[in-house]
Design an enzyme around this catalytic site. Structure first.
Site, PDB file in Angstrom:
ATOM      1  N   CYS A  20       0.858  -1.175   0.000  1.00 47.80           N
ATOM      2  CA  CYS A  20       0.000   0.000   0.000  1.00 47.80           C
ATOM      3  C   CYS A  20       0.902   1.236   0.000  1.00 47.80           C
ATOM      4  CB  CYS A  20      -0.894   0.002   1.232  1.00 47.80           C
ATOM      5  SG  CYS A  20       0.061   0.049   2.780  1.00 47.80           S
ATOM      6  N   HIS A  82       3.457   2.122  11.674  1.00 46.80           N
ATOM      7  CA  HIS A  82       2.298   1.925  12.557  1.00 46.80           C
ATOM      8  C   HIS A  82       2.060   3.091  13.499  1.00 46.80           C
ATOM      9  CE1 HIS A  82       4.192  -2.006  11.574  1.00 46.80           C
ATOM     10  NE2 HIS A  82       2.988  -2.175  11.056  1.00 46.80           N
ATOM     11  N   CYS A 104       2.309   6.044   8.772  1.00 46.78           N
ATOM     12  CA  CYS A 104       1.398   6.180   7.634  1.00 46.78           C
ATOM     13  C   CYS A 104       0.459   7.366   7.860  1.00 46.78           C
ATOM     14  CB  CYS A 104       0.573   4.905   7.480  1.00 46.78           C
ATOM     15  SG  CYS A 104      -0.682   5.088   6.191  1.00 46.78           S
ATOM     16  N   GLU A 134       0.093  -0.211  16.372  1.00 43.41           N
ATOM     17  CA  GLU A 134      -0.741   0.914  15.951  1.00 43.41           C
ATOM     18  C   GLU A 134      -1.685   1.354  17.075  1.00 43.41           C
ATOM     19  OE1 GLU A 134      -4.389   2.010  13.005  1.00 43.41           O
ATOM     20  OE2 GLU A 134      -2.941   0.559  12.213  1.00 43.41           O
ATOM     21  N   THR A 172      -6.410   0.709  11.578  1.00 40.95           N
ATOM     22  CA  THR A 172      -6.632   0.837  10.131  1.00 40.95           C
ATOM     23  C   THR A 172      -6.707  -0.498   9.399  1.00 40.95           C
ATOM     24  OG1 THR A 172      -4.241   0.994   9.760  1.00 40.95           O
ATOM     25  CG2 THR A 172      -5.449   3.074  10.011  1.00 40.95           C
ATOM     26  N   SER A 231      -1.290  -7.656  10.847  1.00 42.74           N
ATOM     27  CA  SER A 231      -2.727  -7.687  11.119  1.00 42.74           C
ATOM     28  C   SER A 231      -3.537  -7.822   9.834  1.00 42.74           C
ATOM     29  CB  SER A 231      -3.133  -6.416  11.870  1.00 42.74           C
ATOM     30  OG  SER A 231      -4.534  -6.336  11.992  1.00 42.74           O
ATOM     31  N   ASN A 232      -3.230  -6.994   8.833  1.00 42.41           N
ATOM     32  CA  ASN A 232      -4.077  -7.014   7.629  1.00 42.41           C
ATOM     33  C   ASN A 232      -3.938  -8.334   6.875  1.00 42.41           C
ATOM     34  OD1 ASN A 232      -2.639  -6.457   4.767  1.00 42.41           O
ATOM     35  ND2 ASN A 232      -1.432  -5.492   6.386  1.00 42.41           N
TER      36      ASN A 232
END
EC number: 1.17.7.4
Length: 325
Positions: A20, A82, A104, A134, A172, A231-232
């Protein structure tokens, strides 16, 4: 390479997948810092949650530490994508560290929301995973106003001072569907619950989940490339199973794929988390191709064009380093 194996099935390849904008910016920030300042450049926590990226940067002279007090006074330190709490900025200043903040921008946005609602004396319910960097950074913006809600099971124990002054925010990188389920339960308890001004779950998390949802019903197996602390990436495995994939596994590298997973499998879905370099996906596709899954079809869920400028500390340093002639 020898001849292709007999065709056993096909591959569906998710798009978007992989890097990303925030990850790309953070990784480039460390590379740039190494070019400008030379090794070692210290990085607080893993710059992004990916084994391969961290190992590659370590070879180039990045030194990953858990806390700022491990960084020698006066050195260069990069804060990870994070984000960090204000306390970490203060510690770095006290040690006269030269900081490069690679948080980010979409995480920074959530920090700003937290500060704003805390100023207005709201109770803030932060939906996220306990212990994730995060969440620790965001909570640190207003520790007396923020309580963590780690999924639907945490809802019953939430206490607020005034049910009319309560708002939810989130990490996020959560599952969109599970977060909505948590919010529904919170709203049952607190009908006056306010929502964040804009989605806290970021575009990249949403898009990668959407692509997996589109492809999963047709898949006997979904391979998600990513690290276990990402996590994602872990969410993509959950989303695949939820959306109808018969099986799904998370791997860091092609070598971690168990050939037994392919038994009776005709359609393999492949995707990757937001911190995963594309080379790792290419290796998985090669591995599958050698085993009879050479036919690759892309499943496209969204167009991504977002790019973030580098952290301002690096833009300044680059200007200063440019010859004036």
């Amino acid at each position: 390479m020898g001849g292709m194996a007999d065709q056993r099935g096909r591959v569906l390849l998710a798009d978007p997948r992989g890097y990303c904008a925030g990850v790309d910016r953070a990784v480039v920030a460390v590379e740039r810092a190494l070019e400008i300042h030379g090794a070692p450049v210290y990085v607080r926590k893993q710059i992004v949650h990916n084994k391969h990226v961290v190992a590659t940067l370590e070879r180039r002279g990045a030194v990953f530490v858990d806390e700022t007090d491990e960084v020698p006074e006066g050195s260069v330190v990069v804060f990870s994508a994070h984000g960090v709490s204000p306390a970490v900025h203060e510690e770095a200043a006290a040690r006269q560290l030269r900081t490069i903040d690679a948080t980010c921008p979409l995480v920074t946005k959530v920090h700003q929301e937290a500060k704003r609602f805390a100023r207005d004396d709201y109770d803030i319910l932060l939906i996220g995973h306990r212990g994730h960097e995060e969440v620790e950074g965001t909570s640190g913006e207003a520790p007396s106003h923020i309580q963590l809600v780690d999924g639907p099971d945490d809802v019953a124990s939430v206490q607020v001072r005034d049910p009319e002054r309560v708002v939810w925010l989130s990490q996020t990188t959560l599952s969109v569907d599970e977060t909505l389920a948590t919010v529904d339960q919170l709203r049952n308890r607190f009908p006056g619950l306010q929502s964040p001004p804009s989605d806290d779950i970021c575009y990249a998390t949403q898009n990668r989940q959407q692509a997996v949802k589109q492809m999963a019903p047709a898949c006997d197996l979904v391979i998600v490339v990513g690290s276990t602390n990402s996590s994602n990436s872990v969410r993509l495995v959950e989303v695949a199973l939820e959306a109808g994939a018969r099986a799904s596994h998370l791997v860091d590298y092609a070598a971690e794929i168990d050939p037994a997973w392919l038994e009776g499998v005709s359609t393999v879905g492949v995707t990757s988390g937001a911190s995963v370099p594309e080379v790792l996906v290419s290796e998985v596709l090669d591995w599958l191709g050698e085993r009879g899954y050479a036919d690759v079809e892309t499943v496209k869920a969204a167009e991504e064009r977002l790019v973030f400028a580098l952290p301002h500390e690096l833009r300044r340093a680059e200007k200063a380093a440019r010859p004036t002639s």
